[in-house]
Design an enzyme around this catalytic site. Structure first.
Site, PDB file in Angstrom:
ATOM      1  N   SER A 277       3.026   6.458  11.303  1.00 45.68           N
ATOM      2  CA  SER A 277       4.398   6.904  11.612  1.00 45.68           C
ATOM      3  C   SER A 277       4.486   8.431  11.649  1.00 45.68           C
ATOM      4  O   SER A 277       5.091   8.997  12.570  1.00 45.68           O
ATOM      5  CB  SER A 277       5.399   6.323  10.605  1.00 45.68           C
ATOM      6  N   HIS A 307       0.726  -1.114   8.743  1.00 42.17           N
ATOM      7  CA  HIS A 307       1.398   0.085   8.204  1.00 42.17           C
ATOM      8  C   HIS A 307       2.641  -0.383   7.439  1.00 42.17           C
ATOM      9  O   HIS A 307       2.525  -1.153   6.488  1.00 42.17           O
ATOM     10  CB  HIS A 307       1.701   1.023   9.385  1.00 42.17           C
ATOM     11  N   HIS A 353      -6.544   0.827   1.884  1.00 41.45           N
ATOM     12  CA  HIS A 353      -5.898   2.023   2.439  1.00 41.45           C
ATOM     13  C   HIS A 353      -6.885   2.791   3.303  1.00 41.45           C
ATOM     14  O   HIS A 353      -8.097   2.774   3.046  1.00 41.45           O
ATOM     15  CB  HIS A 353      -5.381   2.935   1.316  1.00 41.45           C
ATOM     16  N   ARG A 362       1.878   5.529  -6.031  1.00 43.32           N
ATOM     17  CA  ARG A 362       3.195   4.979  -5.669  1.00 43.32           C
ATOM     18  C   ARG A 362       3.311   3.537  -6.187  1.00 43.32           C
ATOM     19  O   ARG A 362       4.401   3.059  -6.496  1.00 43.32           O
ATOM     20  CB  ARG A 362       3.394   5.016  -4.141  1.00 43.32           C
ATOM     21  N   ASP A 408       2.863  -0.872  -0.958  1.00 44.56           N
ATOM     22  CA  ASP A 408       3.566  -2.071  -0.497  1.00 44.56           C
ATOM     23  C   ASP A 408       3.326  -3.285  -1.384  1.00 44.56           C
ATOM     24  O   ASP A 408       4.067  -4.268  -1.309  1.00 44.56           O
ATOM     25  CB  ASP A 408       3.138  -2.397   0.943  1.00 44.56           C
TER      26      ASP A 408
HETATM   27  C1  LIG Z   1      -4.526  -0.411   5.144  1.00 45.68           C
HETATM   28  C2  LIG Z   1      -5.683  -0.880   6.007  1.00 45.68           C
HETATM   29  C3  LIG Z   1      -5.161  -1.149   7.424  1.00 45.68           C
HETATM   30  C4  LIG Z   1      -6.741   0.223   6.065  1.00 45.68           C
HETATM   31  O1  LIG Z   1      -7.671  -0.131   7.031  1.00 45.68           O
HETATM   32  P1  LIG Z   1      -9.108   0.546   7.104  1.00 45.68           P
HETATM   33  O2  LIG Z   1      -9.001   2.014   6.864  1.00 45.68           O
HETATM   34  O3  LIG Z   1      -9.731   0.095   8.373  1.00 45.68           O
HETATM   35  O4  LIG Z   1      -9.809  -0.105   5.822  1.00 45.68           O
HETATM   36  P2  LIG Z   1     -11.365  -0.328   5.577  1.00 45.68           P
HETATM   37  O5  LIG Z   1     -12.187   0.764   6.158  1.00 45.68           O
HETATM   38  O6  LIG Z   1     -11.494  -0.618   4.134  1.00 45.68           O
HETATM   39  O7  LIG Z   1     -11.653  -1.653   6.427  1.00 45.68           O
HETATM   40  C5  LIG Z   1     -12.956  -2.206   6.474  1.00 45.68           C
HETATM   41  C6  LIG Z   1     -12.831  -3.711   6.668  1.00 45.68           C
HETATM   42  O8  LIG Z   1     -12.193  -4.274   5.505  1.00 45.68           O
HETATM   43  C7  LIG Z   1     -11.065  -5.035   5.900  1.00 45.68           C
HETATM   44  N1  LIG Z   1      -9.998  -4.890   4.926  1.00 45.68           N
HETATM   45  C8  LIG Z   1      -9.441  -3.744   4.479  1.00 45.68           C
HETATM   46  N2  LIG Z   1      -8.408  -4.033   3.647  1.00 45.68           N
HETATM   47  C9  LIG Z   1      -8.335  -5.379   3.582  1.00 45.68           C
HETATM   48  C10 LIG Z   1      -7.461  -6.271   2.917  1.00 45.68           C
HETATM   49  N3  LIG Z   1      -6.450  -5.873   2.181  1.00 45.68           N
HETATM   50  N4  LIG Z   1      -7.667  -7.599   3.075  1.00 45.68           N
HETATM   51  C11 LIG Z   1      -8.693  -8.056   3.843  1.00 45.68           C
HETATM   52  N5  LIG Z   1      -9.536  -7.246   4.512  1.00 45.68           N
HETATM   53  C12 LIG Z   1      -9.347  -5.938   4.387  1.00 45.68           C
HETATM   54  C13 LIG Z   1     -10.657  -4.417   7.228  1.00 45.68           C
HETATM   55  O9  LIG Z   1      -9.815  -5.308   7.958  1.00 45.68           O
HETATM   56  C14 LIG Z   1     -11.967  -4.112   7.872  1.00 45.68           C
HETATM   57  O10 LIG Z   1     -12.486  -5.344   8.354  1.00 45.68           O
HETATM   58  P3  LIG Z   1     -13.288  -5.398   9.782  1.00 45.68           P
HETATM   59  O11 LIG Z   1     -14.431  -4.433   9.616  1.00 45.68           O
HETATM   60  O12 LIG Z   1     -13.692  -6.832   9.909  1.00 45.68           O
HETATM   61  O13 LIG Z   1     -12.311  -4.941  10.830  1.00 45.68           O
HETATM   62  C15 LIG Z   1      -6.323  -2.158   5.424  1.00 45.68           C
HETATM   63  O14 LIG Z   1      -6.762  -1.906   4.110  1.00 45.68           O
HETATM   64  C16 LIG Z   1      -5.382  -3.349   5.438  1.00 45.68           C
HETATM   65  O15 LIG Z   1      -5.307  -4.049   6.452  1.00 45.68           O
HETATM   66  N6  LIG Z   1      -4.654  -3.615   4.315  1.00 45.68           N
HETATM   67  C17 LIG Z   1      -3.651  -4.648   4.274  1.00 45.68           C
HETATM   68  C18 LIG Z   1      -2.382  -4.178   4.961  1.00 45.68           C
HETATM   69  C19 LIG Z   1      -1.644  -3.154   4.136  1.00 45.68           C
HETATM   70  O16 LIG Z   1      -1.463  -3.312   2.940  1.00 45.68           O
HETATM   71  N7  LIG Z   1      -1.185  -2.084   4.792  1.00 45.68           N
HETATM   72  C20 LIG Z   1      -0.399  -1.049   4.129  1.00 45.68           C
HETATM   73  C21 LIG Z   1      -1.207   0.189   3.953  1.00 45.68           C
HETATM   74  S1  LIG Z   1      -0.343   1.396   2.997  1.00 45.68           S
END
Ligand SMILES: CC(C)(COP(=O)(O)OP(=O)(O)OC[C@H]1O[C@@H](n2cnc3c(N)ncnc32)[C@H](O)[C@@H]1OP(=O)(O)O)[C@@H](O)C(=O)NCCC(=O)NCCS
Length: 471
Positions: A277, A307, A353, A362, A408
């Site tokens: 955002s 997000h 994250h 947070r 979250d």
């Molecule tokens: C926030 C988020 C998008 C960050 O993504 P990122 O920077 O790509 O995270 P990573 O580098 O750790 O990801 C590596 C792998 O782990 C997975 N992973 C990361 N967090 C995960 C979670 N909470 N549950 C399951 N798998 C997860 C990713 O989907 C990715 O899988 P892939 O290689 O098969 O695509 C991710 O942690 C997520 O999807 N979390 C859940 C949604 C969420 O809480 N979002 C709010 C963020 S403040």
């Protein structure tokens, strides 16, 4: 820290004294000492030339200094770890979490003015801090509260635009539509059309940002009451501060809920510049699109489940756990449920994250709020169990870089406790809060004259050729 260069002789003397304490202590001390009784816009007027000179100096003296290497992984991997943006209002440390103008969340809770003795910070205080880098006094904060009240009138066409949508449209769609309709009153657009010089762009930007921040709770509350409370709107109460008035307009007047809303809005304001955002608003604003256009674009990014929409997903997921396994689920059952979610190809919402590598502060401050005000709440106890169960499972998965909870993972159960149980609405609350950080930075974007954002993209063909040459 260098933001505070150029202070008066007295302040310089004090800053030397402060340097003898810890660096953290000196930041806080200087910020406290440098507040004056001026209004917010006058303080900005004073600060801007100083910061413009500072940026010019960085550019002329260090313009060619390398800040890191760009790898193919970074280009393919969503630019993780690639430094590419100037964002003044906050900085995120992977281990320690967010600092707003140098202050951590516990520090903000200590030094920002509160409505209740020893209570949660007022979001208006944080707005002042983000815009000026200085901790406001109680008087400055309450003057800002009044200023926001004086700007909060929302024209009828905004409500009519929202009413044109089906009541079942997602709350974020209705909210973003309201923001687009607010754009009709943009001062920046008018000033640009009149030919205002670049050096003055920050002033109409400031007007738009302050009007936007002031009007968003009214629009957001309208969306909530329209969808969930038969359209019965509650008018704004000018005797209340920003967070409390927002809660009041939504229909929640429990003093603990007012405190929760102050905390909620404060901690969701800003998370440095690279998140979807914030980055979107910065990018769109760099085309000199006004703050309404920039912020509406940001909201559309916030509405994504990876997000901001994760706060909705968390409560829905927690409720699905309860439906399937009951509130008193054992840790082993919970572990099985987490694996079931992962095996069905979904993420565990509220964990992980893009930057953080530890528990999000947070999350921690919300947990502390729950321990103080609602320790017996069954969903809070479930959230506590998840804190123990999920990180080892995500670690076992082997690919997740951060198995710890983010902001979250906690917010939904707090809101639900006080009766705000409609999870589909939660991202709108996040949106109202985020306007404070995004808006503050947009003022500085224009004050510093930051240019059009235009990174270079490449094709797979380009990458293959380039990598073959390097090899
Ligand atoms: C926030 C988020 C998008 C960050 O993504 P990122 O920077 O790509 O995270 P990573 O580098 O750790 O990801 C590596 C792998 O782990 C997975 N992973 C990361 N967090 C995960 C979670 N909470 N549950 C399951 N798998 C997860 C990713 O989907 C990715 O899988 P892939 O290689 O098969 O695509 C991710 O942690 C997520 O999807 N979390 C859940 C949604 C969420 O809480 N979002 C709010 C963020 S403040």
């Amino acid at each position: 820290m260098a933001f505070f260069r150029g202070l008066s002789t007295v302040s310089k003397f004090r800053s030397r004294l402060a340097e003898q304490t810890t660096s953290l202590g000196s930041v806080r001390w200087l910020q406290m000492q440098s507040s004056s009784e001026q209004d917010l816009k006058s303080q900005l007027k004073e600060l801007i030339p100083e910061q413009q000179d500072r940026l010019k100096k960085i550019k002329s003296e260090h313009g060619k200094v390398q800040l890191g290497n760009i790898t193919t992984d970074m280009v393919i991997g969503g630019m993780r770890g690639m430094i590419g943006l100037l964002w003044e209002t906050s900085l995120l440390d992977p281990e320690e979490g967010i600092r707003f103008r140098g202050l951590s969340i516990p520090e903000c809770q200590k030094v920002l003015p509160a409505a209740v003795e020893g209570g949660e910070p007022l979001p208006e205080g944080l707005l002042w801090l983000l815009l000026t880098g200085k901790v406001p006094s109680k008087e400055q904060t309450s003057a800002l509260t009044s200023e926001l009240h004086s700007r909060c009138r929302v024209p009828d066409h905004v409500f009519n635009a929202i009413d044109a949508l089906p009541v079942g449209a997602h709350p974020m769609t209705q909210f973003a539509t309201g923001v687009m309709a607010l754009q009709v009153d943009s001062e920046f657009q008018k000033a640009y059309e009149k030919g205002t010089p670049k050096s003055k762009y920050w002033e109409p930007t400031y007007e738009d940002v302050m009007n936007l921040i002031a009007r968003l709770p009214v629009v957001a509350a309208y969306v909530y009451r329209r969808i969930f409370k038969d359209g019965k709107v509650i008018p704004s109460d000018k005797s209340l501060d920003y967070g409390a008035n927002f809660s009041h307009m939504l229909g929640f007047d429990d003093p603990k809920m007012l405190e929760l809303m102050r905390l909620y809005v404060t901690i969701h304001t800003d998370h440095e510049g690279g998140n979807v955002s914030a980055h979107t608003a910065h990018l769109v604003g760099s085309a000199l699109s006004d703050p309404y256009l920039s912020f509406a674009a940001a909201l559309n990014g916030l509405a994504g489940p990876l997000h901001g929409l994760a706060n909705q997903e968390v409560l829905l997921w927690i409720k699905s756990v309860v439906v399937e396994c009951g509130e008193n689920i054992s840790k082993d059952q919970l572990k099985d449920y987490v694996w079931k979610t992962l095996n069905s190809g979904k993420v565990v919402p509220g964990f992980g994250h893009g930057v953080l590598r530890k528990t999000d502060p947070r999350y921690t401050c919300q947990r502390e709020f729950a321990l103080k005000h609602l320790p017996e709440d069954p969903l809070f106890q479930l959230v506590s169990k998840l804190y123990e169960v999920v990180p080892p499972v995500l670690t076992e998965l082997g690919k997740v870089k951060n198995p710890w909870p983010n902001v979250d993972a906690h917010s939904g159960v707090l809101l639900n406790h006080f009766g705000l149980s409609e999870a589909r609405y939660y991202t709108v609350l996040f949106g109202v809060s985020r306007s404070i950080g995004i808006g503050s930075q947009l003022v500085w974007d224009r004050a510093l004259g930051l240019p059009l954002e235009r990174p270079k993209s490449v094709t797979m063909d380009w990458l293959e050729k380039h990598c073959a040459k390097s090899a």
